[in-house]
Design a protein around this motif. Sequence first.
Motif, PDB file in Angstrom:
ATOM      1  N   TRP A  80      16.061  43.344  62.509  1.00 25.85           N
ATOM      2  CA  TRP A  80      15.971  41.905  62.156  1.00 25.85           C
ATOM      3  C   TRP A  80      17.467  41.293  61.992  1.00 25.85           C
ATOM      4  N   VAL A  81      18.266  42.031  61.351  1.00 23.94           N
ATOM      5  CA  VAL A  81      19.418  41.797  61.065  1.00 23.94           C
ATOM      6  C   VAL A  81      20.221  41.630  62.490  1.00 23.94           C
ATOM      7  N   PHE A  82      19.894  42.439  63.290  1.00 24.87           N
ATOM      8  CA  PHE A  82      20.281  42.036  64.952  1.00 24.87           C
ATOM      9  C   PHE A  82      20.099  40.907  65.202  1.00 24.87           C
ATOM     10  N   PHE A  83      18.843  40.476  65.210  1.00 23.26           N
ATOM     11  CA  PHE A  83      18.216  39.139  65.785  1.00 23.26           C
ATOM     12  C   PHE A  83      19.126  38.326  64.881  1.00 23.26           C
ATOM     13  N   LEU A  84      19.142  38.195  63.762  1.00 22.31           N
ATOM     14  CA  LEU A  84      19.803  37.165  63.002  1.00 22.31           C
ATOM     15  C   LEU A  84      21.453  36.960  63.414  1.00 22.31           C
TER      16      LEU A  84
END
Length: 151
Positions: A138-142
């Motif tokens: 999810w951090v990657f997506f953000l």
Amino acid sequence: MSTSSSSSSSAAFRLICLLHSVVALTSGALMMFYVKEAYAFAHGIETAPKLLGSTPHDQLLIRTSGSFSGLLLFAIGFLLFMISSVKDREFQSLFAGGCTALHVFVALWRFWFERRVEDLAWDWLRQTIGDFLMGFSWVFFLVYSWREKYD
């Protein structure tokens, strides 16, 4: 902002949601219908019988609790599948931030409490790393969506 950048961000969100959905649906189904096998896979063959209880009453309570937990996880997987089609960038960022926080809190819970349970003490590190890796997606997506937003 071009439509290709918003569509690639949306595609990344969809992919991450679908991957998490598959993990949640599979884990939930295993917890509901294959409790012994799921415990053996997650915690090892030696630890699984200890976690399933020693008396028939304990075993029934643990199986019932595991089935409800599996049902909840299955419902979360289904919800993630439905959310994967949302196109609103603000919602996607908010949702990804919430999922990141949730995975961090689960990892902290494992660190503070699960490692103190004697039968689970050897397994908490592997599962905590898994929680951080799931949160990192999810951090990657953000980061990916913020990069697109501010380029």
